[in-house]
Design an enzyme around this catalytic site. Structure first.
Site, PDB file in Angstrom:
ATOM      1  N   ASN A   6       4.309  28.047   5.713  1.00 31.12           N
ATOM      2  CA  ASN A   6       5.036  27.986   6.980  1.00 31.12           C
ATOM      3  C   ASN A   6       4.941  29.347   7.670  1.00 31.12           C
ATOM      4  O   ASN A   6       5.344  30.367   7.103  1.00 31.12           O
ATOM      5  CB  ASN A   6       6.499  27.617   6.720  1.00 31.12           C
ATOM      6  CG  ASN A   6       7.268  27.370   7.999  1.00 31.12           C
ATOM      7  OD1 ASN A   6       7.229  28.157   8.931  1.00 31.12           O
ATOM      8  ND2 ASN A   6       8.022  26.281   8.036  1.00 31.12           N
ATOM      9  N   HIS A   9       7.936  32.571  10.629  1.00 26.45           N
ATOM     10  CA  HIS A   9       8.497  33.913  10.694  1.00 26.45           C
ATOM     11  C   HIS A   9       7.468  34.997  10.997  1.00 26.45           C
ATOM     12  O   HIS A   9       7.834  36.155  11.215  1.00 26.45           O
ATOM     13  CB  HIS A   9       9.304  34.199   9.431  1.00 26.45           C
ATOM     14  CG  HIS A   9      10.526  33.314   9.373  1.00 26.45           C
ATOM     15  ND1 HIS A   9      11.514  33.369  10.337  1.00 26.45           N
ATOM     16  CD2 HIS A   9      10.874  32.324   8.519  1.00 26.45           C
ATOM     17  CE1 HIS A   9      12.437  32.460  10.054  1.00 26.45           C
ATOM     18  NE2 HIS A   9      12.066  31.809   8.968  1.00 26.45           N
ATOM     19  N   HIS A  42       7.481  24.854  12.576  1.00 24.09           N
ATOM     20  CA  HIS A  42       8.600  24.089  13.137  1.00 24.09           C
ATOM     21  C   HIS A  42       8.751  24.504  14.593  1.00 24.09           C
ATOM     22  O   HIS A  42       9.147  25.632  14.880  1.00 24.09           O
ATOM     23  CB  HIS A  42       9.880  24.396  12.347  1.00 24.09           C
ATOM     24  CG  HIS A  42      11.075  23.612  12.792  1.00 24.09           C
ATOM     25  ND1 HIS A  42      12.278  23.657  12.125  1.00 24.09           N
ATOM     26  CD2 HIS A  42      11.276  22.764  13.844  1.00 24.09           C
ATOM     27  CE1 HIS A  42      13.158  22.874  12.717  1.00 24.09           C
ATOM     28  NE2 HIS A  42      12.572  22.327  13.783  1.00 24.09           N
ATOM     29  N   ARG A  44      10.929  24.319  17.402  1.00 25.39           N
ATOM     30  CA  ARG A  44      12.320  23.989  17.670  1.00 25.39           C
ATOM     31  C   ARG A  44      12.538  23.806  19.174  1.00 25.39           C
ATOM     32  O   ARG A  44      11.794  24.343  19.998  1.00 25.39           O
ATOM     33  CB  ARG A  44      13.240  25.075  17.126  1.00 25.39           C
ATOM     34  CG  ARG A  44      13.166  25.241  15.623  1.00 25.39           C
ATOM     35  CD  ARG A  44      14.133  26.304  15.144  1.00 25.39           C
ATOM     36  NE  ARG A  44      15.506  25.875  15.328  1.00 25.39           N
ATOM     37  CZ  ARG A  44      16.312  25.488  14.329  1.00 25.39           C
ATOM     38  NH1 ARG A  44      15.875  25.468  13.093  1.00 25.39           N
ATOM     39  NH2 ARG A  44      17.545  25.126  14.580  1.00 25.39           N
ATOM     40  N   ARG A  48      12.769  29.334  19.269  1.00 23.13           N
ATOM     41  CA  ARG A  48      13.216  30.637  18.771  1.00 23.13           C
ATOM     42  C   ARG A  48      12.136  31.395  18.000  1.00 23.13           C
ATOM     43  O   ARG A  48      12.214  32.613  17.864  1.00 23.13           O
ATOM     44  CB  ARG A  48      14.454  30.485  17.882  1.00 23.13           C
ATOM     45  CG  ARG A  48      14.220  29.746  16.581  1.00 23.13           C
ATOM     46  CD  ARG A  48      15.466  29.685  15.731  1.00 23.13           C
ATOM     47  NE  ARG A  48      16.550  28.961  16.379  1.00 23.13           N
ATOM     48  CZ  ARG A  48      17.693  28.650  15.758  1.00 23.13           C
ATOM     49  NH1 ARG A  48      17.872  29.025  14.498  1.00 23.13           N
ATOM     50  NH2 ARG A  48      18.628  27.969  16.380  1.00 23.13           N
ATOM     51  N   GLU A  69       6.628  20.277  11.824  1.00 22.48           N
ATOM     52  CA  GLU A  69       8.046  20.007  11.603  1.00 22.48           C
ATOM     53  C   GLU A  69       8.751  19.945  12.949  1.00 22.48           C
ATOM     54  O   GLU A  69       8.516  20.787  13.822  1.00 22.48           O
ATOM     55  CB  GLU A  69       8.691  21.101  10.755  1.00 22.48           C
ATOM     56  CG  GLU A  69       8.330  21.064   9.296  1.00 22.48           C
ATOM     57  CD  GLU A  69       9.160  22.028   8.481  1.00 22.48           C
ATOM     58  OE1 GLU A  69      10.012  22.741   9.056  1.00 22.48           O
ATOM     59  OE2 GLU A  69       8.955  22.088   7.262  1.00 22.48           O
ATOM     60  N   THR A 100      16.994  25.143   8.875  1.00 18.81           N
ATOM     61  CA  THR A 100      17.387  23.776   8.566  1.00 18.81           C
ATOM     62  C   THR A 100      18.304  23.765   7.348  1.00 18.81           C
ATOM     63  O   THR A 100      17.973  24.318   6.305  1.00 18.81           O
ATOM     64  CB  THR A 100      16.138  22.908   8.300  1.00 18.81           C
ATOM     65  OG1 THR A 100      15.257  23.021   9.419  1.00 18.81           O
ATOM     66  CG2 THR A 100      16.524  21.462   8.119  1.00 18.81           C
ATOM     67  N   GLU A 151       9.883  14.738   2.263  1.00 16.76           N
ATOM     68  CA  GLU A 151       9.922  16.121   1.790  1.00 16.76           C
ATOM     69  C   GLU A 151      11.315  16.343   1.212  1.00 16.76           C
ATOM     70  O   GLU A 151      12.312  16.281   1.926  1.00 16.76           O
ATOM     71  CB  GLU A 151       9.650  17.129   2.899  1.00 16.76           C
ATOM     72  CG  GLU A 151       9.690  18.565   2.382  1.00 16.76           C
ATOM     73  CD  GLU A 151       9.330  19.608   3.425  1.00 16.76           C
ATOM     74  OE1 GLU A 151       9.776  20.772   3.271  1.00 16.76           O
ATOM     75  OE2 GLU A 151       8.599  19.267   4.379  1.00 16.76           O
ATOM     76  N   HIS A 191      11.964  24.346   1.078  1.00 16.88           N
ATOM     77  CA  HIS A 191      13.151  25.028   1.579  1.00 16.88           C
ATOM     78  C   HIS A 191      13.718  25.957   0.505  1.00 16.88           C
ATOM     79  O   HIS A 191      14.160  25.524  -0.546  1.00 16.88           O
ATOM     80  CB  HIS A 191      14.252  24.087   2.059  1.00 16.88           C
ATOM     81  CG  HIS A 191      15.211  24.770   3.002  1.00 16.88           C
ATOM     82  ND1 HIS A 191      14.903  25.012   4.328  1.00 16.88           N
ATOM     83  CD2 HIS A 191      16.428  25.300   2.823  1.00 16.88           C
ATOM     84  CE1 HIS A 191      15.900  25.630   4.920  1.00 16.88           C
ATOM     85  NE2 HIS A 191      16.842  25.832   4.018  1.00 16.88           N
TER      86      HIS A 191
END
Length: 242
Positions: A6, A9, A42, A44, A48, A69, A100, A151, A191
């Site tokens: 992922n 970040h 993801h 969003r 963000r 995602e 999440t 998932e 996660h």
């Protein structure tokens, strides 16, 4: 079992200064060159971290699996169908949350997903995964919808502070994975996973397909480098007893 990284970040760091770097698409290249099987992001509603333009660059860049995602909004349905990733993972999303915080409440979303969301992908090649807690009812409802995969939310396991709680959560995840597999769905997980808690997971929970790891991997890369960190996670996955 394969690793999907992922890159949210990477975008968080870029956005902190409003500069054009570091670039999530460039990070994706490094991850795949190091052996990752694909990339997760993801998008969003509040943008963000990942921006809409990042999504299209990732589609152009990623050679392996691309996992989009998203919350099941009409906007995201439209973007995902235009981008055409291999997989969409539908997740709950709240503006106030930092990340999440749990799986979908399947009883709450079931009718909407049945009537609006799943039909939107009926004539596409996009597979659907639902982000769920390891609860029997939620997994059964995912199968009833015809989901290609689930998932499993591993955050409760990752946040457990005692060995007893960790064992309890691993058992829940194991049972959830076994049920999903029996019902004909692929089993993904993600996660809160890191270099310390990943080994017990992959050696306990059966039928795992995609392991999605983001924040801990990107954080570790500050010390080890992105290429080397991906390889550290892959070593764990490749050395699983399963």
């Amino acid at each position: 079992m394969q690793l999907l990284v992922n890159v949210d970040h990477i975008a968080t760091l870029r956005n902190a200064r409003g500069e054009g770097y570091p670039d999530p698409a460039e990070a994706a290249k490094v991850c795949e060159q190091a052996g990752a099987s694909g990339i997760v992001f993801h998008l969003r509603k509040d943008r963000r971290h990942i921006k809409t333009e990042d999504v299209y660059r990732l589609k152009e860049t990623v050679k392996g699996d691309l996992d989009f995602e998203m919350a099941a909004t009409d906007e995201m349905l439209a973007i995902s169908k235009d981008v055409n990733p291999e997989l969409v993972t539908l997740v709950p999303e709240s503006r106030e949350e930092l990340t999440t915080e749990g799986g979908l409440d399947m009883e709450t979303v079931f009718e909407d997903f049945r009537d609006r969301v799943f039909p939107a992908y009926a004539n596409t090649d996009i597979a659907i995964s639902l982000f769920v807690d390891p609860k029997e009812k939620d997994i059964e409802l995912a199968a009833k919808l015809g989901s290609d995969a689930i998932e499993l939310h591993t955050g409760t396991y990752a946040n457990a502070t005692t060995e007893s709680d960790k064992e309890t959560e691993l058992q829940r995840l194991k049972e959830g994975a076994e049920l999903a597999h029996t019902l004909g769905m692929k089993v993904n997980a993600g996660h809160g996973l890191n270099l310390q808690n990943l080994p017990p997971l992959v050696n306990t929970v059966p039928h795992l397909n995609d392991i999605s790891i983001g924040h801990a991997l990107i954080s570790s890369a500050l010390f080890y480098g992105l290429d080397e960190t991906v390889k550290k996670f892959l070593t764990i996955i490749n050395n699983t007893n399963k």
